[in-house]
Design an enzyme around this catalytic site. Structure first.
Site, PDB file in Angstrom:
ATOM      1  N   ASN A  89       0.821  -1.209   0.000  1.00  0.00           N
ATOM      2  CA  ASN A  89       0.000   0.000   0.000  1.00  0.00           C
ATOM      3  C   ASN A  89       0.858   1.263   0.000  1.00  0.00           C
ATOM      4  O   ASN A  89       1.964   1.278   0.557  1.00  0.00           O
ATOM      5  CB  ASN A  89      -0.980  -0.006   1.188  1.00  0.00           C
ATOM      6  N   PRO A  91      -0.461   4.698   0.926  1.00  0.00           N
ATOM      7  CA  PRO A  91      -1.528   5.651   1.296  1.00  0.00           C
ATOM      8  C   PRO A  91      -1.020   7.091   1.374  1.00  0.00           C
ATOM      9  O   PRO A  91       0.185   7.322   1.468  1.00  0.00           O
ATOM     10  CB  PRO A  91      -1.948   5.168   2.690  1.00  0.00           C
ATOM     11  N   THR A 130       1.227   1.887  -6.895  1.00  0.00           N
ATOM     12  CA  THR A 130       1.214   3.208  -7.532  1.00  0.00           C
ATOM     13  C   THR A 130       2.139   4.130  -6.745  1.00  0.00           C
ATOM     14  O   THR A 130       1.981   4.293  -5.532  1.00  0.00           O
ATOM     15  CB  THR A 130      -0.222   3.766  -7.545  1.00  0.00           C
ATOM     16  N   ALA A 266     -22.820  10.876 -13.374  1.00  0.00           N
ATOM     17  CA  ALA A 266     -22.814  11.798 -12.237  1.00  0.00           C
ATOM     18  C   ALA A 266     -23.105  10.991 -10.977  1.00  0.00           C
ATOM     19  O   ALA A 266     -23.784   9.965 -11.024  1.00  0.00           O
ATOM     20  CB  ALA A 266     -23.870  12.868 -12.431  1.00  0.00           C
ATOM     21  N   GLY A 271     -15.190   7.537  -4.890  1.00  0.00           N
ATOM     22  CA  GLY A 271     -14.517   7.036  -3.696  1.00  0.00           C
ATOM     23  C   GLY A 271     -13.441   6.061  -4.117  1.00  0.00           C
ATOM     24  O   GLY A 271     -13.025   6.046  -5.278  1.00  0.00           O
ATOM     25  N   CYS A 274      -7.920   4.796  -4.561  1.00  0.00           N
ATOM     26  CA  CYS A 274      -6.938   5.278  -5.533  1.00  0.00           C
ATOM     27  C   CYS A 274      -7.111   6.714  -6.014  1.00  0.00           C
ATOM     28  O   CYS A 274      -6.140   7.469  -6.028  1.00  0.00           O
ATOM     29  CB  CYS A 274      -6.930   4.357  -6.747  1.00  0.00           C
TER      30      CYS A 274
HETATM   31  N1  LIG Z   1      -6.986  -1.324  -4.941  1.00  0.00           N
HETATM   32  C1  LIG Z   1      -6.942  -1.176  -6.255  1.00  0.00           C
HETATM   33  O1  LIG Z   1      -7.930  -1.380  -6.953  1.00  0.00           O
HETATM   34  C2  LIG Z   1      -5.665  -0.754  -6.928  1.00  0.00           C
HETATM   35  C3  LIG Z   1      -5.595  -0.787  -8.326  1.00  0.00           C
HETATM   36  C4  LIG Z   1      -4.399  -0.402  -8.949  1.00  0.00           C
HETATM   37  C5  LIG Z   1      -3.307  -0.025  -8.195  1.00  0.00           C
HETATM   38  N2  LIG Z   1      -3.391  -0.005  -6.847  1.00  0.00           N
HETATM   39  C6  LIG Z   1      -2.184   0.332  -6.082  1.00  0.00           C
HETATM   40  O2  LIG Z   1      -1.588  -0.907  -5.648  1.00  0.00           O
HETATM   41  C7  LIG Z   1      -0.981  -0.753  -4.349  1.00  0.00           C
HETATM   42  C8  LIG Z   1      -1.594  -1.766  -3.392  1.00  0.00           C
HETATM   43  O3  LIG Z   1      -2.970  -1.464  -3.243  1.00  0.00           O
HETATM   44  P1  LIG Z   1      -3.946  -2.467  -2.501  1.00  0.00           P
HETATM   45  O4  LIG Z   1      -5.315  -1.903  -2.670  1.00  0.00           O
HETATM   46  O5  LIG Z   1      -3.668  -3.858  -2.927  1.00  0.00           O
HETATM   47  O6  LIG Z   1      -3.457  -2.276  -0.981  1.00  0.00           O
HETATM   48  P2  LIG Z   1      -3.818  -3.166   0.272  1.00  0.00           P
HETATM   49  O7  LIG Z   1      -3.721  -2.306   1.455  1.00  0.00           O
HETATM   50  O8  LIG Z   1      -5.082  -3.938   0.016  1.00  0.00           O
HETATM   51  O9  LIG Z   1      -2.643  -4.272   0.307  1.00  0.00           O
HETATM   52  C9  LIG Z   1      -1.325  -3.977   0.568  1.00  0.00           C
HETATM   53  C10 LIG Z   1      -0.753  -5.106   1.424  1.00  0.00           C
HETATM   54  O10 LIG Z   1       0.660  -4.912   1.553  1.00  0.00           O
HETATM   55  C11 LIG Z   1       1.050  -5.421   2.829  1.00  0.00           C
HETATM   56  N3  LIG Z   1       2.365  -4.904   3.182  1.00  0.00           N
HETATM   57  C12 LIG Z   1       2.740  -3.630   3.468  1.00  0.00           C
HETATM   58  N4  LIG Z   1       4.061  -3.555   3.696  1.00  0.00           N
HETATM   59  C13 LIG Z   1       4.538  -4.825   3.555  1.00  0.00           C
HETATM   60  C14 LIG Z   1       5.840  -5.392   3.652  1.00  0.00           C
HETATM   61  N5  LIG Z   1       6.905  -4.637   3.922  1.00  0.00           N
HETATM   62  N6  LIG Z   1       5.967  -6.722   3.478  1.00  0.00           N
HETATM   63  C15 LIG Z   1       4.909  -7.503   3.183  1.00  0.00           C
HETATM   64  N7  LIG Z   1       3.646  -7.012   3.054  1.00  0.00           N
HETATM   65  C16 LIG Z   1       3.471  -5.686   3.236  1.00  0.00           C
HETATM   66  C17 LIG Z   1      -0.052  -4.955   3.745  1.00  0.00           C
HETATM   67  O11 LIG Z   1      -0.087  -5.716   4.924  1.00  0.00           O
HETATM   68  C18 LIG Z   1      -1.295  -5.164   2.846  1.00  0.00           C
HETATM   69  O12 LIG Z   1      -1.913  -6.412   3.076  1.00  0.00           O
HETATM   70  C19 LIG Z   1      -1.201   0.707  -3.973  1.00  0.00           C
HETATM   71  O13 LIG Z   1      -0.079   1.444  -4.344  1.00  0.00           O
HETATM   72  C20 LIG Z   1      -2.408   1.120  -4.820  1.00  0.00           C
HETATM   73  O14 LIG Z   1      -2.415   2.503  -5.100  1.00  0.00           O
HETATM   74  C21 LIG Z   1      -4.530  -0.376  -6.194  1.00  0.00           C
HETATM   75  O1  LIG Z   2     -18.817   7.473 -14.201  1.00  0.00           O
HETATM   76  C1  LIG Z   2     -18.399   7.197 -13.068  1.00  0.00           C
HETATM   77  C2  LIG Z   2     -17.445   6.178 -12.822  1.00  0.00           C
HETATM   78  C3  LIG Z   2     -17.014   5.940 -11.522  1.00  0.00           C
HETATM   79  N1  LIG Z   2     -17.518   6.668 -10.490  1.00  0.00           N
HETATM   80  C4  LIG Z   2     -17.026   6.423  -9.119  1.00  0.00           C
HETATM   81  O2  LIG Z   2     -15.605   6.501  -9.108  1.00  0.00           O
HETATM   82  C5  LIG Z   2     -15.061   5.668  -8.099  1.00  0.00           C
HETATM   83  C6  LIG Z   2     -13.960   4.792  -8.669  1.00  0.00           C
HETATM   84  O3  LIG Z   2     -14.520   3.842  -9.555  1.00  0.00           O
HETATM   85  P1  LIG Z   2     -13.636   2.875 -10.456  1.00  0.00           P
HETATM   86  O4  LIG Z   2     -12.633   3.674 -11.183  1.00  0.00           O
HETATM   87  O5  LIG Z   2     -14.549   2.071 -11.260  1.00  0.00           O
HETATM   88  O6  LIG Z   2     -12.979   1.914  -9.361  1.00  0.00           O
HETATM   89  P2  LIG Z   2     -11.492   1.825  -8.741  1.00  0.00           P
HETATM   90  O7  LIG Z   2     -11.349   0.453  -8.207  1.00  0.00           O
HETATM   91  O8  LIG Z   2     -11.245   2.966  -7.833  1.00  0.00           O
HETATM   92  O9  LIG Z   2     -10.510   1.917 -10.018  1.00  0.00           O
HETATM   93  C7  LIG Z   2      -9.757   3.087 -10.331  1.00  0.00           C
HETATM   94  O10 LIG Z   2      -8.587   3.148  -9.556  1.00  0.00           O
HETATM   95  C8  LIG Z   2      -7.732   1.985  -9.711  1.00  0.00           C
HETATM   96  C9  LIG Z   2      -6.590   2.136  -8.734  1.00  0.00           C
HETATM   97  O11 LIG Z   2      -5.563   2.939  -9.186  1.00  0.00           O
HETATM   98  C10 LIG Z   2      -7.267   1.924 -11.161  1.00  0.00           C
HETATM   99  O12 LIG Z   2      -6.415   0.816 -11.333  1.00  0.00           O
HETATM  100  C11 LIG Z   2      -8.490   1.817 -12.072  1.00  0.00           C
HETATM  101  O13 LIG Z   2      -8.070   1.807 -13.430  1.00  0.00           O
HETATM  102  C12 LIG Z   2      -9.403   3.005 -11.810  1.00  0.00           C
HETATM  103  O14 LIG Z   2     -10.597   2.884 -12.580  1.00  0.00           O
HETATM  104  C13 LIG Z   2     -16.237   4.880  -7.529  1.00  0.00           C
HETATM  105  O15 LIG Z   2     -16.660   5.475  -6.324  1.00  0.00           O
HETATM  106  C14 LIG Z   2     -17.299   5.011  -8.603  1.00  0.00           C
HETATM  107  O16 LIG Z   2     -18.598   4.896  -8.088  1.00  0.00           O
HETATM  108  C15 LIG Z   2     -18.455   7.669 -10.720  1.00  0.00           C
HETATM  109  O17 LIG Z   2     -18.896   8.351  -9.793  1.00  0.00           O
HETATM  110  N2  LIG Z   2     -18.872   7.912 -12.001  1.00  0.00           N
END
Ligand SMILES: NC(=O)c1ccc[n+]([C@@H]2O[C@H](COP(=O)([O-])OP(=O)(O)OC[C@H]3O[C@@H](n4cnc5c(N)ncnc54)[C@H](O)[C@@H]3O)[C@@H](O)[C@H]2O)c1
Ligand SMILES: O=c1ccn([C@@H]2O[C@H](COP(=O)(O)OP(=O)(O)O[C@H]3O[C@H](CO)[C@@H](O)[C@H](O)[C@H]3O)[C@@H](O)[C@H]2O)c(=O)[nH]1
Length: 464
Positions: A89, A91, A130, A266, A271, A274
């Site tokens: 993560n 954050p 990220t 809209a 939320g 990311c």
């Molecule tokens: N959630 C998404 O949809 C999404 C999509 C694309 C990119 N990302 C990016 O990917 C990254 C991870 O996001 P996530 O939602 O999976 O986070 P998450 O909080 O669900 O998972 C991260 C995990 O990493 C573990 N961790 C932290 N430090 C550690 C260490 N030193 N050794 C081993 N484990 C460790 C934590 O305990 C946690 O379980 C972030 O940078 C986020 O921005 C997230």
């Molecule tokens: O027309 C729209 C589309 C989405 N949302 C809201 O936007 C937020 C994010 O939605 P979505 O993007 O679908 O989900 P995430 O899991 O947050 O995915 C985004 O964030 C990820 C983490 O970086 C990226 O990997 C994805 O490509 C990117 O879409 C949610 O609250 C949705 O309800 C709206 O209000 N209107």
């Protein structure tokens, strides 16, 4: 070099699903997902996975124990791997320099240091999290100065999956992006990772760039997507003030192939873990680069999102005759979007807190979010003066009809499909009159609800 053993540090929303799909598509590669959180790993190894994603459970179950493993033994997994994803993560910082804007990179650094301390041979390190531009350089430096080995290659391979559709996105991505060093070794590392994805992703969708372009593309993609939502939400305010209907405006502009019809819904604001974090990350980067106008431009996306949430609550208060104190208000949906149990940065949290500030009584129903999670999300609510205030002001229901009983208003905060097909005649009969519905997701049949007798309010259209 061909990859035979993958370790993924971080078993979260990204690491878990991504590596599950890799294991499924590459039966000859051993994939071990490690985490320092014992409970999370236990859950990955159990029948109740730590995250809900449509289709995930089935793929985990068919690969777990074969070539897919979940473990807390980070040392062993790092030692064995030839390619390591860092998927921890990142954050937004809540303290110190860059507080409220910069990403906290302490987990990235600790993962890099663990690899440096443990590895006995050179490996490909893949930044999946990220991160700000140039984070790969920091990882390289940590490895160079702390490891006995040389020859590590650090790649950027940002993840674009969206929650709720993670498996679909991973199986059929629009693109896979890999950034790396332009040296011969860097290009070989890019090749090795590309070959993993090319087992199921068409080659032309695997894009390769330099490291910094790849890192910046991730922040830019999220900034553009978030900007579209803020843009249509800004227009929704104009619609409410003029008699225009935001759904019609979205449809009309989306037909322009240059604009496209996606991400124009809209809502009560975006939320998720990311968008806000990554836009703020970009804002901070621009400030650090002494580009205040650019920083301000992107910051407006966040300000508009905050405005939309507040505006929606103000509308609820106004419609309920200027006071909601002591009134029961039912929130349908606490997850930040449908098909996930994730509540990180969910607009529902903000809206509930604003309503609580007015001393409303809140009832919450969500099909996937646990009571513990809701309690934890609302625990820092400023209007609570003692721990018992939660139970005084908030009730969590497991049934949508029970949640609507004696309520003055229903507020749709998440676009769960099941909310569309509820028996609204029955719900109307259960509620106080006049019975209000505020559709923050534009998913209900508004005319039908009005015929039942509801006072209907939606984002981006004024029925009054
Ligand atoms: N959630 C998404 O949809 C999404 C999509 C694309 C990119 N990302 C990016 O990917 C990254 C991870 O996001 P996530 O939602 O999976 O986070 P998450 O909080 O669900 O998972 C991260 C995990 O990493 C573990 N961790 C932290 N430090 C550690 C260490 N030193 N050794 C081993 N484990 C460790 C934590 O305990 C946690 O379980 C972030 O940078 C986020 O921005 C997230
Ligand atoms: O027309 C729209 C589309 C989405 N949302 C809201 O936007 C937020 C994010 O939605 P979505 O993007 O679908 O989900 P995430 O899991 O947050 O995915 C985004 O964030 C990820 C983490 O970086 C990226 O990997 C994805 O490509 C990117 O879409 C949610 O609250 C949705 O309800 C709206 O209000 N209107």
């Amino acid at each position: 070099m061909s990859v035979k053993n993958i370790c993924c540090i971080g078993a979260g929303y990204v690491g878990g699903p991504t590596c599950t799909v890799i294991a499924d598509k590459c039966s000859d590669i051993k994939v071990t997902v490690v985490d320092i959180n014992q409970r999370r790993i236990d859950e990955w190894n159990s029948d109740t996975l730590p995250i809900f994603e449509p289709g995930l459970e089935e793929i985990v179950k068919r690969n777990r124990g074969k070539n897919l493993f979940f473990s807390t033994d980070v040392t062993q997994a790092v030692l064995e791997a030839d390619l390591i994803f860092i998927s921890v993560n990142t954050p937004t910082k809540t303290f110190g320099m860059g507080k409220g804007r910069a990403p906290d990179l302490k987990y990235i650094e600790s993962a890099a240091r663990k690899i440096a301390d443990t590895a006995k041979s050179a490996k490909i390190i893949v930044e999946k999290s990220t991160v700000p531009v140039k984070a790969a350089e920091s990882i390289s430096k940590i490895l160079k100065h702390n490891s006995k080995c040389t020859g590590f290659q650090v790649l950027s391979n940002p993840e674009f999956l969206a929650e709720g559709t993670a498996i679909r996105d991973l199986l059929n991505p629009d693109r896979v992006l890999i950034g790396g060093d332009t040296s011969k070794e860097g290009q070989a590392a890019i090749r090795a990772l590309s070959e993993v994805y090319e087992r199921w992703v068409p080659k032309e969708r695997v894009l390769t760039t330099n490291t910094w372009s790849s890192e910046l593309s991730k922040l830019t993609a999220n900034a553009f997507l978030a900007q579209r939502i803020s843009s249509i939400n800004a227009i929704s305010a104009v619609c409410e003030a003029t008699g225009a209907d935001v759904s019609e405006v979205s449809y009309a502009i989306g037909k322009d192939s240059r604009i496209g019809d996606k991400f124009l819904r809209a809502s009560i604001g975006f939320g998720g873990s990311c968008f806000q974090k990554d836009v703020l990350n970009l804002v901070y980067l621009c400030e650090a680069l002494n580009l205040p106008e650019v920083a301000e431009y992107w910051h407006q996306v966040i300000l508009m999102n905050n405005f939309q949430r507040r505006r929606f609550v103000n509308k609820i208060i106004k419609r309920l005759f200027g006071t909601i104190t002591g009134k029961k208000i039912t929130i349908y949906g606490f997850a930040f979007k449908k098909d996930t149990g994730d509540t990180r940065e969910s607009s529902s949290i903000y809206i509930t807190k604003y309503l609580l500030e007015e001393e409303a009584r809140i009832v919450i129903y969500d099909p996937k979010v646990s009571e513990d999670q809701i309690r934890s999300d609302l625990s820092d609510c400023e209007s609570f003066h003692s721990p018992s205030d939660f139970d005084r002001y908030v009730t969590i229901c497991k049934d949508p009809y029970e949640a609507a009983k004696d309520s003055h208003a229903l507020v749709i905060c998440t676009e769960w499909d099941e909310f569309v097909t509820l028996d609204y005649e029955r719900i109307y009969g259960l509620m106080e009159k006049p019975a209000f519905i505020f559709d923050g997701r534009l998913i209900l049949k508004h005319e039908a609800l009005r015929k039942i007798g509801f006072q209907v309010d939606v984002v981006g259209k004024d029925f009054s």
